[in-house]
Design a protein around this motif. Structure first.
Motif, PDB file in Angstrom:
ATOM      1  N   LEU A  73       0.851  -1.189   0.000  1.00 37.50           N
ATOM      2  CA  LEU A  73       0.000   0.000   0.000  1.00 37.50           C
ATOM      3  C   LEU A  73       0.884   1.234   0.000  1.00 37.50           C
ATOM      4  O   LEU A  73       1.900   1.278   0.691  1.00 37.50           O
ATOM      5  N   SER A  74       0.492   2.220  -0.796  1.00 32.21           N
ATOM      6  CA  SER A  74       1.225   3.475  -0.856  1.00 32.21           C
ATOM      7  C   SER A  74       0.228   4.621  -0.854  1.00 32.21           C
ATOM      8  O   SER A  74      -0.617   4.716  -1.757  1.00 32.21           O
TER       9      SER A  74
ATOM     10  N   GLY B 280      -2.415   5.062   0.787  1.00 31.45           N
ATOM     11  CA  GLY B 280      -3.803   4.626   0.823  1.00 31.45           C
ATOM     12  C   GLY B 280      -4.298   3.882  -0.400  1.00 31.45           C
ATOM     13  O   GLY B 280      -5.469   3.556  -0.495  1.00 31.45           O
ATOM     14  N   ARG B 281      -3.414   3.603  -1.346  1.00 28.12           N
ATOM     15  CA  ARG B 281      -3.841   2.846  -2.526  1.00 28.12           C
ATOM     16  C   ARG B 281      -2.966   1.615  -2.693  1.00 28.12           C
ATOM     17  O   ARG B 281      -1.835   1.561  -2.215  1.00 28.12           O
ATOM     18  N   VAL B 282      -3.508   0.619  -3.385  1.00 25.19           N
ATOM     19  CA  VAL B 282      -2.754  -0.608  -3.621  1.00 25.19           C
ATOM     20  C   VAL B 282      -1.759  -0.356  -4.749  1.00 25.19           C
ATOM     21  O   VAL B 282      -2.146  -0.042  -5.871  1.00 25.19           O
ATOM     22  N   ALA B 283      -0.479  -0.481  -4.440  1.00 17.94           N
ATOM     23  CA  ALA B 283       0.574  -0.269  -5.427  1.00 17.94           C
ATOM     24  C   ALA B 283       1.004  -1.590  -6.064  1.00 17.94           C
ATOM     25  O   ALA B 283       1.516  -1.607  -7.178  1.00 17.94           O
TER      26      ALA B 283
END
Length: 74
Positions: A41-42, A44-47
């Protein structure tokens, strides 16, 4: 380090029984030793969300630092 070994044995035992295990850590040696799948996660989003086999240690570091696989050496 005994507690780390015990935790790893417990995680492997639970996973072997067919139960999913979610491990949240920044310890990459533990991640690479135990994970079948990695989710990074980066901001708040899935990287990254895929098999641990397809990701080198350098790529994993890059993902954690930048949030993108391209910056991680690919």
């Amino acid at each position: 380090m005994q507690h780390v070994r015990r935790a790893a044995q417990l995680i492997r035992s639970i996973a072997a029984s067919g139960t999913g295990v979610i491990l949240v850590t920044h310890d990459l040696s533990t991640v690479r030793a135990l994970a079948d799948r990695i989710v990074v996660l980066s901001l708040g989003r899935v990287a990254y969300n895929a098999s641990a086999r397809h990701l080198s240690a350098d790529q994993l570091w890059g993902l954690m630092a930048s949030g993108t696989l391209a910056s991680a050496g690919q």
